[in-house]
Design a protein around this motif. Structure first.
Motif, PDB file in Angstrom:
ATOM      1  N   ARG A 289       0.750  -1.330   0.155  1.00  0.00           N
ATOM      2  CA  ARG A 289      -0.076   0.021   0.118  1.00  0.00           C
ATOM      3  C   ARG A 289       0.655   1.282   0.150  1.00  0.00           C
ATOM      4  N   LYS A 290       2.298   1.175   0.565  1.00  0.00           N
ATOM      5  CA  LYS A 290       2.811   2.371   0.810  1.00  0.00           C
ATOM      6  C   LYS A 290       3.742   2.463  -0.248  1.00  0.00           C
ATOM      7  N   PHE A 291       3.816   1.645  -1.100  1.00  0.00           N
ATOM      8  CA  PHE A 291       4.878   1.674  -2.316  1.00  0.00           C
ATOM      9  C   PHE A 291       4.058   2.544  -3.529  1.00  0.00           C
ATOM     10  N   THR A 292       4.791   3.287  -4.159  1.00  0.00           N
ATOM     11  CA  THR A 292       4.264   4.017  -5.219  1.00  0.00           C
ATOM     12  C   THR A 292       5.333   4.550  -6.095  1.00  0.00           C
ATOM     13  N   TYR A 293       5.117   4.822  -7.384  1.00  0.00           N
ATOM     14  CA  TYR A 293       6.391   5.317  -8.254  1.00  0.00           C
ATOM     15  C   TYR A 293       5.540   6.153  -9.295  1.00  0.00           C
ATOM     16  N   ARG A 294       6.314   7.042  -9.673  1.00  0.00           N
ATOM     17  CA  ARG A 294       6.047   7.893 -10.795  1.00  0.00           C
ATOM     18  C   ARG A 294       7.324   8.583 -11.595  1.00  0.00           C
ATOM     19  N   ILE A 295       6.840   9.198 -12.671  1.00  0.00           N
ATOM     20  CA  ILE A 295       8.017   9.644 -13.486  1.00  0.00           C
ATOM     21  C   ILE A 295       7.355  11.176 -13.758  1.00  0.00           C
ATOM     22  N   GLU A 296       8.493  11.968 -13.024  1.00  0.00           N
ATOM     23  CA  GLU A 296       8.008  13.620 -13.206  1.00  0.00           C
ATOM     24  C   GLU A 296       9.385  14.056 -13.500  1.00  0.00           C
ATOM     25  N   ALA A 297       9.417  14.935 -14.575  1.00  0.00           N
ATOM     26  CA  ALA A 297      10.568  15.889 -14.917  1.00  0.00           C
ATOM     27  C   ALA A 297      11.527  14.945 -15.363  1.00  0.00           C
ATOM     28  N   ASP A 298      12.762  15.011 -15.132  1.00  0.00           N
ATOM     29  CA  ASP A 298      13.728  14.003 -15.522  1.00  0.00           C
ATOM     30  C   ASP A 298      14.119  13.073 -14.209  1.00  0.00           C
ATOM     31  N   GLU A 299      13.144  12.641 -13.641  1.00  0.00           N
ATOM     32  CA  GLU A 299      13.286  12.002 -12.530  1.00  0.00           C
ATOM     33  C   GLU A 299      12.414  10.717 -12.037  1.00  0.00           C
ATOM     34  N   VAL A 300      12.878   9.506 -11.943  1.00  0.00           N
ATOM     35  CA  VAL A 300      11.917   8.578 -11.326  1.00  0.00           C
ATOM     36  C   VAL A 300      11.659   8.504  -9.945  1.00  0.00           C
ATOM     37  N   ARG A 301      10.462   8.838  -9.431  1.00  0.00           N
ATOM     38  CA  ARG A 301      10.386   9.033  -7.927  1.00  0.00           C
ATOM     39  C   ARG A 301       9.744   7.873  -7.476  1.00  0.00           C
ATOM     40  N   ILE A 302      10.202   7.182  -6.311  1.00  0.00           N
ATOM     41  CA  ILE A 302       9.624   6.084  -5.443  1.00  0.00           C
ATOM     42  C   ILE A 302       9.491   6.553  -4.175  1.00  0.00           C
ATOM     43  N   GLU A 303       8.277   6.159  -3.539  1.00  0.00           N
ATOM     44  CA  GLU A 303       8.092   6.284  -2.234  1.00  0.00           C
ATOM     45  C   GLU A 303       7.698   4.907  -1.532  1.00  0.00           C
ATOM     46  N   GLU A 304       8.255   4.842  -0.606  1.00  0.00           N
ATOM     47  CA  GLU A 304       8.065   3.400   0.225  1.00  0.00           C
ATOM     48  C   GLU A 304       8.357   3.560   1.716  1.00  0.00           C
ATOM     49  N   GLY A 305       7.873   2.476   2.331  1.00  0.00           N
ATOM     50  CA  GLY A 305       8.284   2.275   3.780  1.00  0.00           C
ATOM     51  C   GLY A 305       7.137   1.426   4.561  1.00  0.00           C
ATOM     52  N   LEU A 306       7.645   0.807   5.630  1.00  0.00           N
ATOM     53  CA  LEU A 306       6.404  -0.061   6.373  1.00  0.00           C
ATOM     54  C   LEU A 306       6.057   0.788   7.408  1.00  0.00           C
ATOM     55  N   PHE A 307       6.859   1.654   8.361  1.00  0.00           N
ATOM     56  CA  PHE A 307       6.413   2.636   9.260  1.00  0.00           C
ATOM     57  C   PHE A 307       6.432   3.898   8.877  1.00  0.00           C
ATOM     58  N   PHE A 308       7.809   4.132   8.335  1.00  0.00           N
ATOM     59  CA  PHE A 308       8.007   5.566   7.871  1.00  0.00           C
ATOM     60  C   PHE A 308       8.200   5.459   6.257  1.00  0.00           C
ATOM     61  N   THR A 309       7.790   6.792   5.555  1.00  0.00           N
ATOM     62  CA  THR A 309       7.932   6.767   4.476  1.00  0.00           C
ATOM     63  C   THR A 309       9.302   7.387   3.656  1.00  0.00           C
ATOM     64  N   LYS A 310       9.622   6.475   2.797  1.00  0.00           N
ATOM     65  CA  LYS A 310      11.225   7.110   2.447  1.00  0.00           C
ATOM     66  C   LYS A 310      11.016   7.282   0.973  1.00  0.00           C
ATOM     67  N   LYS A 311      11.685   8.537   0.504  1.00  0.00           N
ATOM     68  CA  LYS A 311      11.379   9.140  -0.856  1.00  0.00           C
ATOM     69  C   LYS A 311      12.861   8.711  -1.520  1.00  0.00           C
ATOM     70  N   ARG A 312      12.699   8.204  -2.889  1.00  0.00           N
ATOM     71  CA  ARG A 312      13.832   8.119  -3.398  1.00  0.00           C
ATOM     72  C   ARG A 312      13.467   8.968  -4.934  1.00  0.00           C
ATOM     73  N   TYR A 313      14.424   9.649  -5.283  1.00  0.00           N
ATOM     74  CA  TYR A 313      14.808  10.475  -6.670  1.00  0.00           C
ATOM     75  C   TYR A 313      15.637   9.923  -7.486  1.00  0.00           C
ATOM     76  N   ILE A 314      15.340   9.295  -8.613  1.00  0.00           N
ATOM     77  CA  ILE A 314      16.570   8.805  -9.403  1.00  0.00           C
ATOM     78  C   ILE A 314      16.647   9.585 -10.648  1.00  0.00           C
ATOM     79  N   SER A 315      17.711  10.267 -10.707  1.00  0.00           N
ATOM     80  CA  SER A 315      17.915  11.280 -11.933  1.00  0.00           C
ATOM     81  C   SER A 315      17.935  10.118 -13.303  1.00  0.00           C
TER      82      SER A 315
END
Length: 491
Positions: free
Chosen positions: A68-94
């Protein structure tokens, strides 16, 4: 315009559950063993069963939350991923850092007609930077095309390109050529691979540890008759064991490389294979640094070779060193034509420049010097059995001569081809612009013989791969240096 965050297919919950269970088992295997195997107290077993039930319920809940907490999207020149079991972690991959995007499909993915997409980045190490474990093949292709197009825009404009909209993704590239490995090649790959050594090593490792967990007295009693068995009986048993290991290695390789296929598109090679777990790796043609052609003794006698690619990008976590397999096995007589089709810049040349005759003595000396140091004390102190070590000398002399005979070089336009042999024969095809360095060295004895050792390096996904040929004509070494430095001077 921002793309909407997306979730993985619900099948990802099953994959998450399997992954969490495997990780948990590693941590509780010893407590489980003592509570349910060693311990005979029924009360402890009862409460242990309740604890296991609660743990299993928690693992199911954790896999659902993780999905439920894992999402992904493409925005501008990045692949953005949000995940986490208790705390949300955000990763922006150029997108500029993305080197390759490869797909695979295990049993769960195949049941739901999904794939796993692995995103590899420059400097990302052995593990993928991000993994989308359960998405449709169409979605994986859409992401690949969007990332590729955006990278091209950034490269062309020299700045951040506009936001990639979902409906802007271009059509799939046209397939220019396709190769499918036939049954003959598949059988040759399976029956001549080194998988038998892996299986034997695994069995020995297992047997060396199993007696720590299971009582082996029954096994020793069952085969106690072997204590008085003849040498012939032992030979038969060894042969049977080796044959079984060979059959298992054949089965494993056939499963691994079944449905092997290569498709050449405008800008990339797409390699797919597998039955139980389907893999697909995409290699941009511009990332290819070198082509390596390998021939072990058996495959060389049968007229087959293995072809690998050294690439600057990531791979499919299935590499021979830093190389990705292009053709597990192919007939050598077909090699020149098929490389011309799939990697036209890296074609194979049958003709080459061989070493001078005065280099032969050096190859024979190097092939035998270490065994001579071993043979002399064996023959002196372990007579008469030590004399059997003398059989090493003619074998090593043969391989020394083969190494001399097969070592060669050839230049054709912008391409350098080097061939060497230790036991198996290896040929590397490199473009001049891909050579990171070219070195010429001479020892004292090489200087007297007017010989040189040449080496060059190409960039792979994680390091520099060095290619060396020893004892070529000193004049030839300087000729290659002039060929290499010419481009640098024009630079």
């Amino acid at each position: 315009m921002m793309s909407e965050p997306k979730r993985l297919h619900p099948a990802a919950m099953i994959l998450n559950l399997f992954h969490i269970i495997v990780q948990t088992i590693k941590n509780i295997i010893l407590p489980f063993f003592f509570v349910f195997v060693v311990n005979s107290n029924h009360a402890i077993r009862f409460y242990g069963s309740i604890a296991l039930g609660i743990l299993f319920i928690w693992l199911i809940a954790a896999s659902i939350i993780k999905w439920r907490k894992f999402t992904y999207r493409i925005e501008a020149d990045e692949v953005r991923i949000e995940e986490g079991l208790f705390f949300t972690k955000k990763r922006y991959i150029s997108m500029e850092r993305i080197q390759s995007m490869n797909t695979s499909a295990g049993l769960i993915q195949q049941i739901f007609k999904l794939v796993k997409l692995q995103i590899e980045t420059a400097g990302g190490g052995k593990d993928a930077e991000a993994v989308l474990s359960a998405i449709s093949l169409e979605e994986a292709e859409r992401i690949k095309r969007a990332v590729f197009t955006q990278k091209e825009k950034i490269k062309d404009l020299g700045e951040e390109g506009p936001v990639m909209k979902e409906d802007e993704a271009p059509e799939a590239e046209k397939i220019h050529a396709r190769y499918q490995m036939g049954i003959k090649e598949l059988l040759a790959a399976a029956s001549t691979s080194g998988g038998i050594g892996v299986i034997i090593s695994a069995v020995i490792a297992l047997l060396s540890q199993i007696d720590e967990f299971l009582p082996m007295d029954w096994f020793y009693d069952k085969f106690s008759f072997l204590k008085s068995a003849s040498i012939g009986m032992y030979a038969v048993l060894v042969f049977i064991c080796l044959f079984i290991a060979w059959v298992l290695s054949i089965a494993g390789m056939m499963i691994k490389y079944a449905n092997f296929q290569i498709e050449k598109k405008e800008h990339e090679l797409v390699i797919s294979r597998g039955i139980i777990e389907k893999h697909q790796v995409t290699i941009p043609l511009r990332k290819i640094q070198a082509i390596k052609i390998k021939e072990n003794i058996i495959r060389e006698l049968l007229g087959f070779v293995t072809v690998t690619i050294v690439s600057a990008g990531g791979g499919d976590n299935e590499k021979e060193g830093a190389s990705t397999i292009l053709f597990p096995v192919i007939q050598k007589k077909k090699l020149a034509g098929i490389l011309r089709t799939f990697t036209p810049e890296y074609t194979f040349e049958a003709k080459s420049h061989h070493l001078p005759k005065r280099a032969l003595r050096r190859y024979l000396f190097r092939s035998t010097i270490f065994s001579i140091v071993l043979i002399i004390p064996l023959c002196i102190f372990f007579r008469p059995w030590g004399y059997f070590s003398l059989i090493l000398l003619p074998i090593e002399l043969v391989f020394g001569y083969l190494a001399y005979r097969d070592s060669s070089w050839h230049i054709n336009g912008e391409k350098l081809q080097l061939t060497t042999r230790f036991v198996g024969k290896n040929t590397a095809i490199i473009l001049r612009r891909r050579m990171q360095i070219y070195k010429v060295s001479q020892s004292y004895f090489q200087t007297k013989k007017q010989l040189s050792t040449i080496s060059t390096s190409v960039k792979s996904s994680s390091n520099m791969e060095e290619l060396t040929v020893k004892d070529i004509e000193a004049e030839d070494a300087q000729h290659i240096f002039r060929w290499y430095s010419y481009e640098k001077a024009d630079g």
